[in-house]
Each structure stands twice: as C-alpha cells, then as structure tokens.
Enzyme design. Structure first.
Site, short mmCIF file in Angstrom:
data_model
loop_
_atom_site.label_atom_id
_atom_site.label_comp_id
_atom_site.label_asym_id
_atom_site.label_seq_id
_atom_site.Cartn_x
_atom_site.Cartn_y
_atom_site.Cartn_z
N THR A 1 2.93 -7.48 3.27
CA THR A 1 1.62 -7.32 2.64
C THR A 1 1.72 -7.95 1.26
O THR A 1 2.76 -7.86 0.62
CB THR A 1 1.30 -5.82 2.50
OG1 THR A 1 0.96 -5.31 3.78
CG2 THR A 1 0.14 -5.56 1.55
N ASP B 1 -3.67 1.35 4.07
CA ASP B 1 -3.85 1.69 2.66
C ASP B 1 -4.35 0.51 1.82
O ASP B 1 -4.98 0.71 0.79
CB ASP B 1 -2.52 2.17 2.07
CG ASP B 1 -1.45 1.10 2.17
OD1 ASP B 1 -1.30 0.48 3.25
OD2 ASP B 1 -0.75 0.86 1.17
N1 ASP Z 1 0.60 -1.27 3.85
C1 ASP Z 1 0.29 -2.07 5.01
C2 ASP Z 1 -0.42 -1.23 6.00
O1 ASP Z 1 0.01 -0.12 6.28
C3 ASP Z 1 1.48 -2.67 5.68
C4 ASP Z 1 2.56 -3.20 4.80
O2 ASP Z 1 2.48 -3.16 3.60
O3 ASP Z 1 3.53 -3.70 5.34
O4 ASP Z 1 -1.38 -1.68 6.55
#
Ligand code: ASP
Length: 300
Positions: A163, A194
């Site tokens: 992300t 999130d």
């Molecule tokens: N935070 C992101 C989600 O849960 C995924 C990630 O950061 O890898 O959608």
C-alpha cells in the site's frame, strides 16, 4: 526479493519522493506534494496501488484511496474503484469539488470521469505477478466465519505488502497525508480496508501530525491507528516518535501487522513498522532523498 526487484522498489520510491519534493521546493502545498508522490507509486507496477494493485477473490482489482488536508481537516476518500487510473486524484477531487468526504463505486467513478480524471479499462490493472499471487493465495471464502479473519491474516500476502502513502509539511506549516491501495490479496470485492478511512489509514491536522498507514486493514480500522497516534500527540503531549512506536507496538500484541509513515509540524518524521520490512523513505530540508526496505537497515 531479487536484486532487480529491490532496485526497482528503491528507484520508484526515490522518484516518488522527488516528485513530492519538487513541489514543496517550488513553494507548493503539502497536499499537492502528497498527491504527486502517491501518483508516482500508483503508476508503478511494483506497489499495491493503481497499476500494481492486488486481485480480490473473484479476480478483480478493487482500488481505494484517501487524502487529508491538515490545514482545514478537509478530507476526500474513494473506494470500490475499478476504472480510475489514479485513485488518489479522485480522493482529492472529492475533497475539493464534492459535498462529501467518502464516495464509493459507480458514483465515484462517474464523478472521476466528469472531473476529467483518466479512466482506464479494468484490464489496465492486470499484472502477472499479482495474478500469480491471487492464484496461489488461499481464498478467504473457504474459512469459517469465526476463524475467517485470523486465517486470512496468517496466510495472506507476504509482507511488505505495498500500500502506498505520503505525508508532507510545506513551508506554510501545512501538513497533509495521502494513502492509496489495492487492499489485500483475495479480499472480498466489497471489502473496504483502512486506507480510505480517515482516522484509520490516513489523518492530518496542522500542529499535530500527518499519518499514512499500511498493514492489516481490519486491525488498523479497529484500533483507529492514524488518529490514535494523533490523539496521543494532541491530548497526551507525546512526541511523534513515542506515540508512533507505542501504537504500532501495541497493534502487534493484538495481532495486527503493519506500519506508518508520519511527519509532525516541526518536520520530525516517524517510519515505524512491526514487520520485518516496509518500503519507506524521506526527503528533508537538505533535499537528500533516503530510502530503505527492511526495518533493520537505515534509510540511505
Ligand atoms: N492496509 C491495506 C488494507 O488492508 C493493505 C496493506 O497495507 O497492505 O487494505
């Protein structure tokens, strides 16, 4: 990670930081800088956002993003996107030109198009690497309701996940934070993580902090991570370093893996993770770009 992969990640991290720094250097806003930095990573096939997004359980790339202006606490967020090339720019448009904070799906996509943002065929987001991850990762639908989340968590994508986010402080003292993602491999297509949730994956308030998060979204939502750090600073008088470390360490104890990048109004930064790695970097007043991947290596 092959040496070529590593070089690619570091190169694109540097390009992203340079894009943001160029704007700040020219007297531009922290909002413009964070949007520009995130767009570079969305356009890279390496990170889990935009072009490099992971696949959902039914083989779709479902994107989401958010941005927040520390000066006004205005925010924009979008989710359930499948055709918007740069979700972060749609989040920005929602903040600047819509009556809402958070817009999803077809309505968000038609707003993007009416605002002149680039719309692509869903096939644009297809990459072989992500497709293979989708095919080889366990499908969360097969696990039972009660264990679903832990199974998903334990057997999901390998960290670091990718992300993307950016935080900036400009010469006017304004803070901003931006985050963009494809979510988690084999997530439900309707699942919202999130990253587009203000206070969980993104938060900014002048004189407090700007935060962007990555990690197990379900935990970052439940522990309201970005705002948890901000409130420790704002109401608890903690330093950015202490607040970030405490929140991220605590998250690990309850089972949530991930990290944050943050900057406060004095220009102090935090790059904190409870995982072995987090793609990260910074550029300070001296203009020197520094990047790293694993947590046991310093940014260089
Ligand atoms: N935070 C992101 C989600 O849960 C995924 C990630 O950061 O890898 O959608």
């Amino acid at each position: 990670m092959t040496p070529e992969d590593r070089e690619g990640y570091l190169r694109d991290l540097r390009l992203s930081l340079e894009a943001g720094y160029k704007i700040l250097q020219a007297g531009g806003s922290s909002l413009d800088a964070t949007e520009a930095a995130v767009r570079v990573m969305e356009d890279s096939p390496l990170f889990n956002a935009g072009k490099g997004a992971v696949f959902s359980r039914d083989g779709k790339n479902v994107l989401e993003a958010s941005i927040m202006d520390g000066r006004t606490r205005k925010a924009g967020a979008a989710t359930q996107l499948m055709t918007v090339k740069n979700p972060i720019s749609l989040a920005r448009k929602i903040m600047d030109s819509s009556p809402h904070v958070f817009v999803a799906g077809a309505d968000a996509e038609s707003f993007a198009s009416s605002e002149g943002l680039e719309i692509v065929d869903p096939g644009y987001f297809w990459t072989e690497r992500r497709w293979k991850q989708h095919k080889s990762s366990p499908n969360s639908i097969t696990v039972s309701e009660s264990t679903q989340h832990d199974e998903f968590h334990e057997k999901g994508d390998n960290l670091p996940k990718g992300t993307v986010g950016a935080c900036a402080l400009d010469r006017h003292g304004n803070l901003a934070a931006a985050t963009s993602t494809g979510g988690k491999t084999n997530k439900w297509s309707g699942r919202i993580g999130d990253s587009p949730i203000i206070g969980a994956g993104t938060f900014a308030e002048n004189r407090v902090v700007a935060v962007s998060a990555t990690g197990d979204g379900e935990y970052f939502i439940r522990w309201n991570v970005a705002y948890d750090i901000a409130s420790k600073i704002k109401y608890g008088g903690q330093s950015l370093g202490k607040a970030s470390k405490e929140t991220i360490d605590h998250l690990k104890t309850v089972g949530g893996e991930g990290g944050i990048i943050a900057i406060d109004s004095t220009g102090k930064i935090a790059l904190e993770a409870n995982t072995p790695g987090m793609f990260r970097g910074y550029v300070g007043r001296d203009g020197v770009v520094k990047v790293a991947i694993f947590m046991d290596e310093p940014c260089v």
